[in-house]
Enzyme design. Structure first.
Site, PDB file in Angstrom:
ATOM      1  N   GLU A  32       0.822  -0.913  -0.044  1.00  0.00           N
ATOM      2  CA  GLU A  32       0.208  -0.444  -0.011  1.00  0.00           C
ATOM      3  C   GLU A  32       0.848   0.886   0.191  1.00  0.00           C
ATOM      4  O   GLU A  32       1.903   1.337   0.596  1.00  0.00           O
ATOM      5  CB  GLU A  32      -0.681   0.125   1.575  1.00  0.00           C
ATOM      6  CG  GLU A  32      -1.251   1.313   1.480  1.00  0.00           C
ATOM      7  CD  GLU A  32      -2.704   1.886   0.195  1.00  0.00           C
ATOM      8  OE1 GLU A  32      -2.377   2.783  -0.180  1.00  0.00           O
ATOM      9  OE2 GLU A  32      -3.182   1.090  -0.093  1.00  0.00           O
ATOM     10  N   GLY A  37      -7.059   0.618   3.840  1.00  0.00           N
ATOM     11  CA  GLY A  37      -8.097   0.880   3.741  1.00  0.00           C
ATOM     12  C   GLY A  37      -8.211   1.318   2.705  1.00  0.00           C
ATOM     13  O   GLY A  37      -9.527   1.164   2.050  1.00  0.00           O
ATOM     14  N   ILE A  39      -9.487   3.922  -0.639  1.00  0.00           N
ATOM     15  CA  ILE A  39     -10.362   4.897  -0.840  1.00  0.00           C
ATOM     16  C   ILE A  39     -11.009   5.140  -0.080  1.00  0.00           C
ATOM     17  O   ILE A  39     -11.894   5.421   0.161  1.00  0.00           O
ATOM     18  CB  ILE A  39     -10.314   5.306  -2.449  1.00  0.00           C
ATOM     19  CG1 ILE A  39      -9.499   5.790  -3.068  1.00  0.00           C
ATOM     20  CG2 ILE A  39     -11.234   6.208  -2.602  1.00  0.00           C
ATOM     21  CD1 ILE A  39      -8.738   7.134  -2.553  1.00  0.00           C
ATOM     22  N   CYS A  40     -11.842   3.560  -0.135  1.00  0.00           N
ATOM     23  CA  CYS A  40     -13.612   3.818   0.632  1.00  0.00           C
ATOM     24  C   CYS A  40     -13.550   4.030   2.210  1.00  0.00           C
ATOM     25  O   CYS A  40     -14.256   4.568   2.281  1.00  0.00           O
ATOM     26  CB  CYS A  40     -12.963   2.091   0.112  1.00  0.00           C
ATOM     27  SG  CYS A  40     -15.473   1.563   1.068  1.00  0.00           S
ATOM     28  N   SER A 179     -24.769  12.790 -11.759  1.00  0.00           N
ATOM     29  CA  SER A 179     -25.568  13.247 -10.180  1.00  0.00           C
ATOM     30  C   SER A 179     -25.983  11.644 -10.187  1.00  0.00           C
ATOM     31  O   SER A 179     -26.478  11.242  -9.824  1.00  0.00           O
ATOM     32  CB  SER A 179     -27.193  13.147 -10.805  1.00  0.00           C
ATOM     33  OG  SER A 179     -27.379  12.479 -12.199  1.00  0.00           O
ATOM     34  N   GLY A 180     -24.655  11.149 -10.217  1.00  0.00           N
ATOM     35  CA  GLY A 180     -24.363   9.620 -10.072  1.00  0.00           C
ATOM     36  C   GLY A 180     -24.106  10.171  -8.029  1.00  0.00           C
ATOM     37  O   GLY A 180     -24.799  10.644  -8.139  1.00  0.00           O
ATOM     38  N   ALA A 316     -17.295  -0.884  -3.518  1.00  0.00           N
ATOM     39  CA  ALA A 316     -17.088  -2.163  -2.718  1.00  0.00           C
ATOM     40  C   ALA A 316     -17.116  -3.307  -2.713  1.00  0.00           C
ATOM     41  O   ALA A 316     -16.262  -4.538  -2.206  1.00  0.00           O
ATOM     42  CB  ALA A 316     -16.877  -0.738  -1.287  1.00  0.00           C
ATOM     43  N   HIS A 441     -44.340  -6.266  11.728  1.00  0.00           N
ATOM     44  CA  HIS A 441     -45.247  -4.778  11.551  1.00  0.00           C
ATOM     45  C   HIS A 441     -44.888  -4.254  13.120  1.00  0.00           C
ATOM     46  O   HIS A 441     -45.040  -5.127  14.040  1.00  0.00           O
ATOM     47  CB  HIS A 441     -46.576  -5.569  11.390  1.00  0.00           C
ATOM     48  CG  HIS A 441     -47.446  -4.444  11.525  1.00  0.00           C
ATOM     49  ND1 HIS A 441     -47.842  -3.423  10.638  1.00  0.00           N
ATOM     50  CD2 HIS A 441     -48.630  -3.941  12.730  1.00  0.00           C
ATOM     51  CE1 HIS A 441     -48.497  -2.501  10.789  1.00  0.00           C
ATOM     52  NE2 HIS A 441     -49.001  -2.511  12.018  1.00  0.00           N
TER      53      HIS A 441
END
Length: 462
Positions: A32, A37, A39-40, A179-180, A316, A441
């Site tokens: 790394e 971890g 970007i996520c 607008s994703g 992810a 319910h």
């Protein structure tokens, strides 16, 4: 050193892959270059959810009178909100460090280049260089914010998602381009915190991958909180010479100039496959992604790729599933290839959006005869009690066999409810079986049963 598996990248694809490899008895290392971890955990999934939760709490407090509670002088401390988000991210990253130690995975901090002979050269963060050999090398380098030529990110006035999570002060105005999921989540966050937000979307609907009815509902909900929305529009250029940027937007009726302190580019992502040594090794790529088979092997034996740097949904949970599938195949464990038609997608603005399978339009285009059931949360007792009546559940069935072709949800907590549908589709449950599955319910999830009943003319509460 020699390893059974070397994983390059420690995002939700990479670190999960490494842990599963270790569980299967494979000697494993993970490389790394920045933070465990990926970007996520550090700049994506987790810290954005922390920001969105703060916005939701602020929204609740501003509407407390609707719940019979008086709260005066409600203020949001933008810097404290950002600080909390960063603390959540830091905590999660430390959690990954613990998991690496627990699973006896060697962590190598540096920048990797794949070499012939199943080797990886690593330029360590301290400047030294070392080479490691692995029987299997898995590339899980993820992706970054996509750059457009007419929207060059300077990190100050035109920003990507990373800067949007750590601005030094709250902007008074913002234009969100795209607008994703990333675009609408940040639009909701900043609008709720008090920023004047305008969304510019090239396609006819916001969240364009979703069912059209969901898109229309989200647009309606966003307009209610003051977000301006421009669809079938494109940003042609941005003038950043003065304090307030001028955004030139091309629309069907002509060009419009918007003014904003910040322009957020949320027009998608591009894979991190540059400078990895792929070309020298002869690993095939296509349209900026690494080409693999269904078990994530590349065309060069011993080299694999998973996650956002390969084709498929850039999510992810997809990266994690791909990594597990990849190492289980390597270890000789029986594993099935992933069904990409049964991957849930979630967007965490308010109201939330969740979906899986075919939209109504896609199902019709494939020639299915449909039974479509829709149940609005305005008819849900739990939604009324919670003050969260925006949205609905929409289920799409094949009329001939009762197969659940797709599910589309918009409303409070629907990202927690979509997993039921994924399991139902995995088990090939029919519409009639779903109707007879007794739901508790009062819950929001009752709307799933009611939507199924609506498709078959048996709905009770409509």
């Amino acid at each position: 050193m020699n390893y059974d598996v070397i994983v390059i990248g420690s995002g939700p694809g990479g670190y999960v892959t490494a842990i599963r490899a270790s569980q299967l008895g494979l000697k494993t290392a993970i490389i790394e270059k920045e933070n465990l971890g990926g970007i996520c955990l550090n700049w994506g999934c987790i810290p954005t959810k922390a920001l969105l939760k703060s916005a939701q709490v602020f929204e609740y407090l501003n509407h407390s009178k609707e719940y019979g509670i008086s709260a005066d002088n409600i203020k949001a401390d933008f810097n404290a909100v950002i600080k909390r988000s960063r603390e959540v991210a830091d905590g999660m990253s430390k959690g990954i460090q613990f998991l690496m130690k627990k699973n006896k995975i060697d962590v190598i901090m540096g920048t990797a280049t794949v070499k012939a002979g199943k080797k990886v050269e690593v330029k360590l963060n301290d400047g030294k260089t070392e080479t490691h050999e692995g029987k299997h090398i898995i590339i899980a380098t993820g992706a970054r914010s996509r750059q457009l030529p007419n929207l060059p990110q300077d990190g100050k006035k035109i920003i990507g998602y990373k800067e949007a999570m750590s601005l030094p002060k709250q902007p008074k105005s913002m234009v969100v381009v795209g607008s994703g999921a990333i675009g609408v989540e940040f639009a909701y966050f900043y609008a709720t915190m008090g920023t004047k937000v305008t969304i510019v979307e090239f396609l006819p609907n916001i969240v364009p991958v979703e069912d059209e009815e969901v898109s229309k509902q989200l647009e309606k909900s966003f307009k209610k909180i003051g977000i301006e929305i421009m669809t079938e529009a494109s940003v042609e250029s941005v003038d950043t010479k003065s304090d307030i940027s001028k955004v030139n937007v091309k629309t069907k009726s002509g060009n419009v100039v918007l003014e904003a302190e910040i322009v957020l580019s949320a027009v998608g992502i591009e894979a991190n496959i540059q400078n990895l040594g792929l070309e020298a090794l002869g690993i095939k790529t296509d349209k900026g992604k690494i080409v693999t088979d269904k078990y994530y092997a590349t065309n060069v034996a011993g080299y694999y790729a998973i996650g956002d740097c390969v084709g498929g949904q850039a999510l992810a949970h997809v990266a994690s599933a791909e990594g597990i599938t990849c190492v289980e195949k390597i270890a000789g464990v029986h594993t099935e290839a992933i069904d990409y038609n049964n991957i849930p997608g979630c967007t965490y603005c308010q109201p939330e959006v969740a979906s899986v399978g075919l939209t109504e339009k896609q199902a019709k285009e494939k020639g299915y005869t449909l039974k479509v059931g829709k149940f609005p949360f305005s008819a849900s007792g739990k939604a009324s009690a919670s003050g969260a009546k925006d949205g609905f559940i929409k289920l799409i069935f094949d009329a001939k066999y009762g197969e659940l072709l797709g599910a589309h949800m918009i409303g409070a907590n629907v990202t927690e409810m979509i997993a039921e549908i994924v399991a139902i589709r995995k088990l090939e449950t029919t519409g009639h079986e779903l109707i007879k599955t007794i739901h508790p319910h009062p819950t929001m999830s009752e709307a799933i049963m009611e939507a199924a009943a609506a498709a078959y003319g048996e709905v009770i509460h409509l």
